[in-house]
Design a protein around this motif. Structure first.
Motif, PDB file in Angstrom:
ATOM      1  N   ALA A 123      38.546  53.925  64.083  1.00 41.87           N
ATOM      2  CA  ALA A 123      37.512  52.884  64.077  1.00 41.87           C
ATOM      3  C   ALA A 123      36.229  53.409  63.448  1.00 41.87           C
ATOM      4  CB  ALA A 123      37.246  52.436  65.506  1.00 41.87           C
ATOM      5  N   SER A 124      35.509  52.522  62.785  1.00 43.43           N
ATOM      6  CA  SER A 124      34.230  52.897  62.197  1.00 43.43           C
ATOM      7  C   SER A 124      33.300  51.694  62.337  1.00 43.43           C
ATOM      8  CB  SER A 124      34.462  53.255  60.725  1.00 43.43           C
ATOM      9  OG  SER A 124      33.303  53.777  60.169  1.00 43.43           O
ATOM     10  N   LYS A 125      31.998  51.966  62.283  1.00 47.06           N
ATOM     11  CA  LYS A 125      31.036  50.860  62.443  1.00 47.06           C
ATOM     12  C   LYS A 125      30.370  50.556  61.117  1.00 47.06           C
ATOM     13  CE  LYS A 125      29.902  50.908  67.268  1.00 47.06           C
ATOM     14  NZ  LYS A 125      29.348  51.804  68.234  1.00 47.06           N
ATOM     15  N   GLY A 126      29.807  49.360  60.986  1.00 50.23           N
ATOM     16  CA  GLY A 126      29.073  49.039  59.776  1.00 50.23           C
ATOM     17  C   GLY A 126      29.150  47.555  59.489  1.00 50.23           C
ATOM     18  N   THR A 127      28.742  47.192  58.273  1.00 51.22           N
ATOM     19  CA  THR A 127      28.851  45.785  57.875  1.00 51.22           C
ATOM     20  C   THR A 127      29.726  45.694  56.635  1.00 51.22           C
ATOM     21  OG1 THR A 127      26.803  46.075  56.672  1.00 51.22           O
ATOM     22  CG2 THR A 127      26.646  44.927  58.795  1.00 51.22           C
ATOM     23  N   LEU A 128      30.291  44.525  56.453  1.00 50.58           N
ATOM     24  CA  LEU A 128      31.193  44.339  55.311  1.00 50.58           C
ATOM     25  C   LEU A 128      30.424  43.820  54.103  1.00 50.58           C
ATOM     26  CD1 LEU A 128      34.269  42.740  57.118  1.00 50.58           C
ATOM     27  CD2 LEU A 128      33.896  45.133  56.506  1.00 50.58           C
ATOM     28  N   PRO A 129      30.838  44.205  52.904  1.00 48.10           N
ATOM     29  CA  PRO A 129      30.124  43.730  51.714  1.00 48.10           C
ATOM     30  C   PRO A 129      30.425  42.258  51.428  1.00 48.10           C
ATOM     31  CG  PRO A 129      32.057  44.992  51.073  1.00 48.10           C
ATOM     32  CD  PRO A 129      31.973  45.083  52.565  1.00 48.10           C
ATOM     33  N   ASP A 130      29.569  41.652  50.625  1.00 46.71           N
ATOM     34  CA  ASP A 130      29.836  40.294  50.172  1.00 46.71           C
ATOM     35  C   ASP A 130      30.587  40.437  48.841  1.00 46.71           C
ATOM     36  OD1 ASP A 130      29.824  37.614  50.093  1.00 46.71           O
ATOM     37  OD2 ASP A 130      27.791  37.431  49.268  1.00 46.71           O
ATOM     38  N   VAL A 131      31.834  40.043  48.811  1.00 48.99           N
ATOM     39  CA  VAL A 131      32.653  40.303  47.619  1.00 48.99           C
ATOM     40  C   VAL A 131      32.650  39.079  46.700  1.00 48.99           C
ATOM     41  CG1 VAL A 131      34.966  40.930  46.803  1.00 48.99           C
ATOM     42  CG2 VAL A 131      34.087  41.921  48.926  1.00 48.99           C
ATOM     43  N   ASP A 132      32.171  39.278  45.470  1.00 42.64           N
ATOM     44  CA  ASP A 132      32.090  38.185  44.507  1.00 42.64           C
ATOM     45  C   ASP A 132      33.501  37.768  44.080  1.00 42.64           C
ATOM     46  OD1 ASP A 132      29.880  37.015  42.424  1.00 42.64           O
ATOM     47  OD2 ASP A 132      31.885  37.201  41.519  1.00 42.64           O
ATOM     48  N   PRO A 133      33.763  36.453  43.994  1.00 46.91           N
ATOM     49  CA  PRO A 133      35.116  35.992  43.623  1.00 46.91           C
ATOM     50  C   PRO A 133      35.573  36.482  42.244  1.00 46.91           C
ATOM     51  CG  PRO A 133      33.655  34.113  44.117  1.00 46.91           C
ATOM     52  CD  PRO A 133      32.847  35.355  44.299  1.00 46.91           C
ATOM     53  N   GLN A 134      34.633  36.855  41.388  1.00 45.77           N
ATOM     54  CA  GLN A 134      35.032  37.314  40.040  1.00 45.77           C
ATOM     55  C   GLN A 134      35.532  38.756  40.053  1.00 45.77           C
ATOM     56  OE1 GLN A 134      35.229  35.091  37.859  1.00 45.77           O
ATOM     57  NE2 GLN A 134      33.999  33.558  38.933  1.00 45.77           N
ATOM     58  N   ARG A 135      35.415  39.408  41.205  1.00 47.97           N
ATOM     59  CA  ARG A 135      35.830  40.818  41.238  1.00 47.97           C
ATOM     60  C   ARG A 135      37.342  40.971  41.316  1.00 47.97           C
ATOM     61  NH1 ARG A 135      31.899  44.073  45.284  1.00 47.97           N
ATOM     62  NH2 ARG A 135      33.847  45.206  45.534  1.00 47.97           N
ATOM     63  N   ARG A 136      37.826  42.134  40.848  1.00 48.96           N
ATOM     64  CA  ARG A 136      39.265  42.419  40.868  1.00 48.96           C
ATOM     65  C   ARG A 136      39.758  42.505  42.310  1.00 48.96           C
ATOM     66  NH1 ARG A 136      36.694  45.228  37.030  1.00 48.96           N
ATOM     67  NH2 ARG A 136      37.537  45.238  34.905  1.00 48.96           N
ATOM     68  N   ALA A 137      40.936  41.898  42.566  1.00 52.43           N
ATOM     69  CA  ALA A 137      41.465  41.861  43.939  1.00 52.43           C
ATOM     70  C   ALA A 137      42.785  42.606  44.068  1.00 52.43           C
ATOM     71  CB  ALA A 137      41.656  40.407  44.365  1.00 52.43           C
ATOM     72  N   MET A 138      43.648  42.487  43.058  1.00 54.87           N
ATOM     73  CA  MET A 138      45.018  42.971  43.259  1.00 54.87           C
ATOM     74  C   MET A 138      45.601  43.469  41.932  1.00 54.87           C
ATOM     75  SD  MET A 138      47.950  40.987  45.390  1.00 54.87           S
ATOM     76  CE  MET A 138      48.134  39.523  44.387  1.00 54.87           C
ATOM     77  N   ALA A 146      36.765  45.083  52.262  1.00 56.13           N
ATOM     78  CA  ALA A 146      35.941  46.276  52.006  1.00 56.13           C
ATOM     79  C   ALA A 146      35.541  46.374  50.527  1.00 56.13           C
ATOM     80  CB  ALA A 146      36.710  47.519  52.430  1.00 56.13           C
ATOM     81  N   GLY A 147      36.012  45.412  49.715  1.00 57.44           N
ATOM     82  CA  GLY A 147      35.661  45.431  48.287  1.00 57.44           C
ATOM     83  C   GLY A 147      36.618  46.263  47.441  1.00 57.44           C
ATOM     84  N   GLY A 148      37.807  46.546  47.985  1.00 60.21           N
ATOM     85  CA  GLY A 148      38.786  47.329  47.237  1.00 60.21           C
ATOM     86  C   GLY A 148      39.773  46.455  46.481  1.00 60.21           C
ATOM     87  N   ILE A 149      40.607  47.108  45.668  1.00 62.56           N
ATOM     88  CA  ILE A 149      41.693  46.404  44.961  1.00 62.56           C
ATOM     89  C   ILE A 149      42.990  46.749  45.694  1.00 62.56           C
ATOM     90  CG2 ILE A 149      42.950  46.132  42.792  1.00 62.56           C
ATOM     91  CD1 ILE A 149      40.493  46.987  41.270  1.00 62.56           C
ATOM     92  N   ALA A 150      43.717  45.724  46.125  1.00 64.24           N
ATOM     93  CA  ALA A 150      44.967  45.940  46.869  1.00 64.24           C
ATOM     94  C   ALA A 150      46.113  46.236  45.894  1.00 64.24           C
ATOM     95  CB  ALA A 150      45.284  44.707  47.699  1.00 64.24           C
ATOM     96  N   VAL A 151      46.814  47.342  46.163  1.00 63.85           N
ATOM     97  CA  VAL A 151      47.967  47.716  45.332  1.00 63.85           C
ATOM     98  C   VAL A 151      49.190  47.830  46.258  1.00 63.85           C
ATOM     99  CG1 VAL A 151      48.903  49.401  43.702  1.00 63.85           C
ATOM    100  CG2 VAL A 151      46.418  49.059  43.838  1.00 63.85           C
ATOM    101  N   PRO A 152      49.929  46.724  46.438  1.00 58.30           N
ATOM    102  CA  PRO A 152      51.098  46.799  47.330  1.00 58.30           C
ATOM    103  C   PRO A 152      52.239  47.567  46.674  1.00 58.30           C
ATOM    104  CG  PRO A 152      50.882  44.589  46.388  1.00 58.30           C
ATOM    105  CD  PRO A 152      49.711  45.380  45.881  1.00 58.30           C
ATOM    106  N   LEU A 153      52.849  48.454  47.439  1.00 58.35           N
ATOM    107  CA  LEU A 153      53.972  49.236  46.908  1.00 58.35           C
ATOM    108  C   LEU A 153      55.269  48.641  47.449  1.00 58.35           C
ATOM    109  CD1 LEU A 153      52.425  52.752  47.597  1.00 58.35           C
ATOM    110  CD2 LEU A 153      52.592  51.611  45.369  1.00 58.35           C
ATOM    111  N   CYS A 154      56.339  48.781  46.664  1.00 61.33           N
ATOM    112  CA  CYS A 154      57.616  48.196  47.067  1.00 61.33           C
ATOM    113  C   CYS A 154      58.347  49.146  48.022  1.00 61.33           C
ATOM    114  CB  CYS A 154      58.471  47.918  45.837  1.00 61.33           C
ATOM    115  SG  CYS A 154      60.118  47.372  46.272  1.00 61.33           S
TER     116      CYS A 154
END
Ligand code: MCA
Ligand code: AMP
Length: 491
Positions: free
Chosen positions: A129-144, A72-80
């Motif tokens: 559930a929701s409908k739509g299309t997923l963005p194209d996420v550039d590899p240079q973008r922040r992930a985690m 979805a183009g978000g930054i994943a922040v896993p919690l312990c």
């Protein structure tokens, strides 16, 4: 599309994740993560790097959330899952997480935080559930964003991009020759690189199977191994120490059975802390496996590794991985050659982007010519690197966790009966280091059990001091600074 997810299309019917008797294919993962991504987007085109925190036990839910956030183009922040509320709150506040996705079992635990921002907290069973299309996420973008302790201030959020993570994965999948038929057991926490990148993501990149055991348990690990499906294992030295202790307790017949199974493994890796030679040798005598020791850091994934094919040198971490440049630099900024101890500096596409919203700390951690300063001291000899220690006594490694002595001291000082304190790490064969505290008291006496209960509400269990001494004053130098090496000797 993010390369890790694109890759999964090749393996649709293969088992990606296993937990007890549950099995999920790559197709299940693609479908479930798409569902999560569309729900998070809820009609928007792109999350545009919104921070999405998630608190779920290791297993399929963890992976589908991680991938869903990324898609979805978000930054994943896993919690312990083992952290107390103040540690969780710190991460949520620092990242300004816009959503906190959690498994039902954490509903009550999160109550103190949820009441202030109910709409941000989502029980994953209620994701619609929701409908739509997923963005194209550039590899240079922040992930985690993963949190790491340092020698100054509070823990820092280490930001890696999709490109960083991809490089961290592929340098390992190629060097350690990951295969589609590999099956790895993941017993590590999923808020650190070791469990997330080296084990989970390398497996999924390769079309292999990642089996989870959410809580470390030596007996269960051997039970799973004896089913003869797992052929790869990666862990911190403390875990190998505990497995050896467990094996030694077993009757001879069982020992023989386990040893025979272990001999068939393709690869066993140790890292996150120095592997004592005694542990390497004992494990070799039990399993026939020479542990492959490698060296890494949250900020860069893995940088240096012993060889998969050639001889592995006990006590050494090996040579730089492909795509990773390594140099040793002394305190005057001079590049040193073999035999001289100096700081490890690293450059390459594996190295993180920044500390989250800490431009000064980010700039300070790099040289002017772009090398990341690890703070680890090593020497190059016998054709390989050997770690000698760190350039700060205030960083402790216990059970593979990196711990700041200063953070513990700050909490201890808030306890009514404590006037001053000094925290150090003492060498320990099982834990690497164990945490010890010298206390200067306001009052005559203190109940340490009560103090530990109080600390448990404020700090993760692995940060709680195990040894205590009481002093009238801490050892200090002429400038008044606590001399931690002197303090260590006093235990
Ligand atoms: C727990 N205990 C400890 C410690 N931790 N005692 C001394 N020192 C410690 N550090 C005690 C508890 O108080 C408890 O005792 C008992 O051990 C069991 O506690 P529990 O929390 O259940 O511990 P555990 O599950 O047995 O944990 C041991 C562990 C764990 C599995 C080795 O520490 C672990 O998962 N470590 C891995 C951390 C990791 O993944 N690090 C990677 C980061 P009592 O019963 O008396 O209360 S480094 C990284 O990612 C970089 C990139 C890299 O290079 O890899
Ligand atoms: P973390 O910040 O939790 O990612 O921990 C990274 C640190 O773990 C490194 O800076 C090293 O101090 C330590 N470390 C990782 N692997 C090894 C190893 N094989 N030997 C010694 N120390 C290690």
């Amino acid at each position: 599309m993010i390369a890790l997810i694109q890759n999964a299309l090749k393996y649709e019917s293969r088992i990606a994740v296993k937990y007890a008797t549950e099995k999920y294919t790559y197709e299940d993962l693609l479908t479930a993560s798409e569902h999560i991504a569309l729900a998070l987007l809820n009609g928007k085109k792109d999350l545009k790097e919104a921070r999405i925190a998630f608190l779920v036990p290791p297993g399929f839910d963890y992976v589908k959330l991680q991938w869903g956030i990324w898609r979805a183009g978000g930054i994943a922040v896993p919690l312990c899952v083992k952290h107390p509320i103040p540690s969780i709150k710190y991460v949520l506040d620092d990242t300004k997480a816009s959503k906190i996705l959690y498994a039902k079992e954490f509903h009550e635990f999160l109550t103190p935080l949820r009441s202030a921002a109910e709409n941000k907290f989502v029980d994953i069973e209620n994701i619609e559930a929701s409908k739509g299309t997923l963005p194209d996420v550039d590899p240079q973008r922040r992930a985690m964003i993963l949190y790491t302790s340092g020698t100054t201030g509070n823990p820092k959020g280490v930001v890696t991009t999709h490109q960083n993570i991809e490089t961290q994965i592929t340098s390992l999948t190629t060097s350690w020759e990951w295969e589609v038929d590999d099956h790895i057991l993941n017993v590590l926490p999923l808020h650190h690189v070791h469990g997330i990148v080296n084990v989970l993501s390398c497996a999924l990149w390769s079309g292999a199977c990642c089996e989870f055991l959410p809580k470390f348990d030596a007996t269960k690990i051997f039970e799973i191994f004896c089913k003869k499906e797992v052929n790869l294992f990666m862990a911190v030295p403390t875990i190998y120490y505990k497995l050896i202790a467990q094996w030694e307790k077993l009757p001879q017949e069982k020992q023989k059975e386990i040893s025979a199974v272990l001999k068939e493994f393709r690869l066993m890796v140790s890292g996150s802390a120095a592997l004592p030679i005694s542990v390497l040798e004992k494990w070799r005598s039990i399993s026939g496996q020479t542990l492959l020791e490698r060296y890494g850091m949250t900020e860069m994934g893995m940088a240096i590794s012993n060889s998969y094919r050639n001889e592995r040198l006990p006590g050494y971490i090996g040579l730089p991985l492909n795509n990773v440049a390594v140099r040793l630099v002394d305190e005057n900024g001079k590049y040193v050659s073999g035999g001289t101890q100096a700081e490890i500096q690293v450059k390459g596409p594996n190295v993180f982007k920044e500390y989250w919203q800490k431009p000064e700390a980010t700039a300070d951690s790099f040289t002017t010519d772009g090398w990341f300063k690890t703070g680890d001291i090593a020497v190059f000899e016998n054709g390989a690197y050997r770690i000698l220690g760190r350039n700060s006594v205030d960083i402790i490694k216990s059970g593979g966790y990196k711990i700041s002595a200063l953070e513990i001291e700050e909490v201890l000082r808030k306890y009514p009966q404590i006037k001053e304190c000094g925290v150090v790490g003492l060498p320990d064969e099982e834990w690497g280091e164990i945490i010890a505290a010298s206390l200067i008291l306001e009052s005559e006496k203190i109940d340490i059990d009560e103090l530990k209960i109080w600390l448990k509400e404020k700090l993760p269990a692995y940060m709680i001091p195990r040894k205590y001494i009481f002093q009238d004053d801490l050892p200090r130098n002429v400038m008044g600074k606590v001399t931690k090496n002197e303090l260590k000797k006093m235990f």
